[in-house]
Write an enzyme that holds these catalytic residues in place. Sequence first.
Site, PDB file in Angstrom:
ATOM      1  N   ASP A 129      -4.550   7.816   3.799  1.00  0.00           N
ATOM      2  CA  ASP A 129      -3.472   6.780   4.240  1.00  0.00           C
ATOM      3  C   ASP A 129      -3.790   5.183   4.634  1.00  0.00           C
ATOM      4  O   ASP A 129      -4.767   5.746   6.248  1.00  0.00           O
ATOM      5  CB  ASP A 129      -2.348   6.994   4.131  1.00  0.00           C
ATOM      6  CG  ASP A 129      -1.124   6.741   3.360  1.00  0.00           C
ATOM      7  OD1 ASP A 129      -1.851   5.167   2.911  1.00  0.00           O
ATOM      8  OD2 ASP A 129      -0.108   7.309   2.827  1.00  0.00           O
ATOM      9  N   TRP A 164      -4.154   0.637  -0.627  1.00  0.00           N
ATOM     10  CA  TRP A 164      -2.842   0.808  -1.696  1.00  0.00           C
ATOM     11  C   TRP A 164      -3.671  -0.589  -2.058  1.00  0.00           C
ATOM     12  O   TRP A 164      -2.658  -1.398  -2.628  1.00  0.00           O
ATOM     13  CB  TRP A 164      -1.742   0.175  -0.607  1.00  0.00           C
ATOM     14  CG  TRP A 164      -1.107   1.499  -0.249  1.00  0.00           C
ATOM     15  CD1 TRP A 164      -0.584   2.447  -0.329  1.00  0.00           C
ATOM     16  CD2 TRP A 164      -0.455   1.053   1.255  1.00  0.00           C
ATOM     17  NE1 TRP A 164      -0.428   3.412   0.726  1.00  0.00           N
ATOM     18  CE2 TRP A 164      -0.078   2.419   1.779  1.00  0.00           C
ATOM     19  CE3 TRP A 164      -0.668   0.141   2.184  1.00  0.00           C
ATOM     20  CZ2 TRP A 164       0.593   2.557   3.288  1.00  0.00           C
ATOM     21  CZ3 TRP A 164      -0.106   0.343   3.482  1.00  0.00           C
ATOM     22  CH2 TRP A 164       0.142   1.130   3.887  1.00  0.00           C
ATOM     23  N   GLY A 165      -5.279  -1.182  -2.228  1.00  0.00           N
ATOM     24  CA  GLY A 165      -5.670  -1.902  -2.590  1.00  0.00           C
ATOM     25  C   GLY A 165      -5.613  -3.167  -1.594  1.00  0.00           C
ATOM     26  O   GLY A 165      -5.685  -4.457  -1.883  1.00  0.00           O
ATOM     27  N   ASP A 186       2.378   2.849  -4.693  1.00  0.00           N
ATOM     28  CA  ASP A 186       2.623   3.903  -5.427  1.00  0.00           C
ATOM     29  C   ASP A 186       3.081   3.755  -6.756  1.00  0.00           C
ATOM     30  O   ASP A 186       3.327   3.166  -7.351  1.00  0.00           O
ATOM     31  CB  ASP A 186       3.576   4.313  -4.462  1.00  0.00           C
ATOM     32  CG  ASP A 186       3.272   5.235  -3.555  1.00  0.00           C
ATOM     33  OD1 ASP A 186       2.069   4.708  -2.911  1.00  0.00           O
ATOM     34  OD2 ASP A 186       3.968   5.756  -2.412  1.00  0.00           O
TER      35      ASP A 186
HETATM   36  C1  GAL Z   1       1.938   6.588   0.887  1.00  0.00           C
HETATM   37  C2  GAL Z   1       0.854   6.928  -0.262  1.00  0.00           C
HETATM   38  C3  GAL Z   1       1.578   8.000  -0.792  1.00  0.00           C
HETATM   39  C4  GAL Z   1       1.883   9.189  -0.093  1.00  0.00           C
HETATM   40  C5  GAL Z   1       2.648   8.417   0.969  1.00  0.00           C
HETATM   41  C6  GAL Z   1       3.279   9.817   2.173  1.00  0.00           C
HETATM   42  O1  GAL Z   1       1.660   5.251   1.603  1.00  0.00           O
HETATM   43  O2  GAL Z   1       0.497   5.685  -0.665  1.00  0.00           O
HETATM   44  O3  GAL Z   1       0.702   8.409  -1.935  1.00  0.00           O
HETATM   45  O4  GAL Z   1       0.736   9.578   0.306  1.00  0.00           O
HETATM   46  O5  GAL Z   1       2.130   7.330   1.701  1.00  0.00           O
HETATM   47  O6  GAL Z   1       3.781   9.235   2.851  1.00  0.00           O
END
Ligand code: GAL
Length: 390
Positions: A129, A164-165, A186
């Site tokens: 992430d 996230w692109g 997401d």
């Molecule tokens: C976001 C990610 C999600 C999930 C989440 C967990 O940044 O896009 O898919 O992993 O964090 O905290």
Amino acid sequence: MPPSTTRTPPMGWNSWNAHSCTVTESDVRDAAAALVDTGLRDVGYEYLVVDDCWMAPETDDDGRLVPDPEAFPGGMAALAADVHAAGLRFGLYSSAGTETCQGYPASLGRERLHAEQFAEWGVDYLKYDNCGDHRGRDAVERYAAMGAALRETDREIVYSVCDWGTNDPWSWGRNVGGHLWRTTDDSVAKWRTGADEFGLGIADILDRTAALDIASFHGPYGWNDPDMLQVGNGPDSGQSRHEAVVVDRPLTRAETRTHFAFWCLLAAPLVIGTDLTALDAVDREILANERLIRIDQDPLGFQGTPDRRDATEEIWSKRLADGGGAVALLNRGHDVTEIQTRVADVAVPTVADRYRVVDCWTGEEWETTGELAASVVPRDTAVLRVTPVE
Ligand code: GAL
């Protein structure tokens, strides 16, 4: 060599949307058993990925990640072994910053140490992430550090880049050793999210995908990832407990079919995000549709692209390895509509006088000299597999 499993888009299950920050090792074992019992493993869903919150709030004295002792008392090696014994592969999550999105310790500056841990535990997949402090390092540098660390282990580990692109990861994802990279925020179990809400609905992601125009970056061993499948999710999913989004009703049957149809037409990674122990028969049948999975997993690896988009109808298509193509017909209007196009107007090579057409939902087959049409209810999508007749 990249992992052979990334020759086609990875398929599996991820804990985040079902369990958010409460995930435990028994949830993971239950998901493994359910993947087997529902037959979903046998149609290709093989990676079982534990998302955020698996780690204890502190690292050990050397900076190693420690599994949360209450949620994962048996440790990750034992869990990975059980997942492997079920004929599945095991994935974990960390972040290219000082902390994960939920504030747990992450891997920036400790990439080698953590990659070695993952390899020792038997990890086959890392979702990485973009949260935490980046310490002034840009995305390419941060993601390249973990990519290199994973390559230095003696394990084949699929590397899922999750920025996230934000930093155009399609343009550098392969170069840092990534095998898939998120293209959007997401996904949320809604058709559309409101302006103040967290995440993107399914129709929002289709709009975003059309606007990004990044199909050329996508293909074997490196995939654009429009995020997890929301099939089966609704008000009770972990997501609505956790994020600033109101998921007050599940996607309708038609919306769910459109979601799955398009992820397959896009050759997206197919990562289930629902609690598999509560999966209903209709959603299971959608997720297990082998005609659509074959379109997702087609060896050419093309991402479908739009041929026509207007207020009420949308047509997207892509070429397939058998010399034909797949065509998605989406009804964006409010009435049942016969959506029509022609072989010459979509990404099916015009090499024959006759084509065989298969409706991927019903299995119905017919022949055509060029006209393609299907009757589609509002927000549903028909997918036609079109093959030249010799
Ligand atoms: C976001 C990610 C999600 C999930 C989440 C967990 O940044 O896009 O898919 O992993 O964090 O905290």
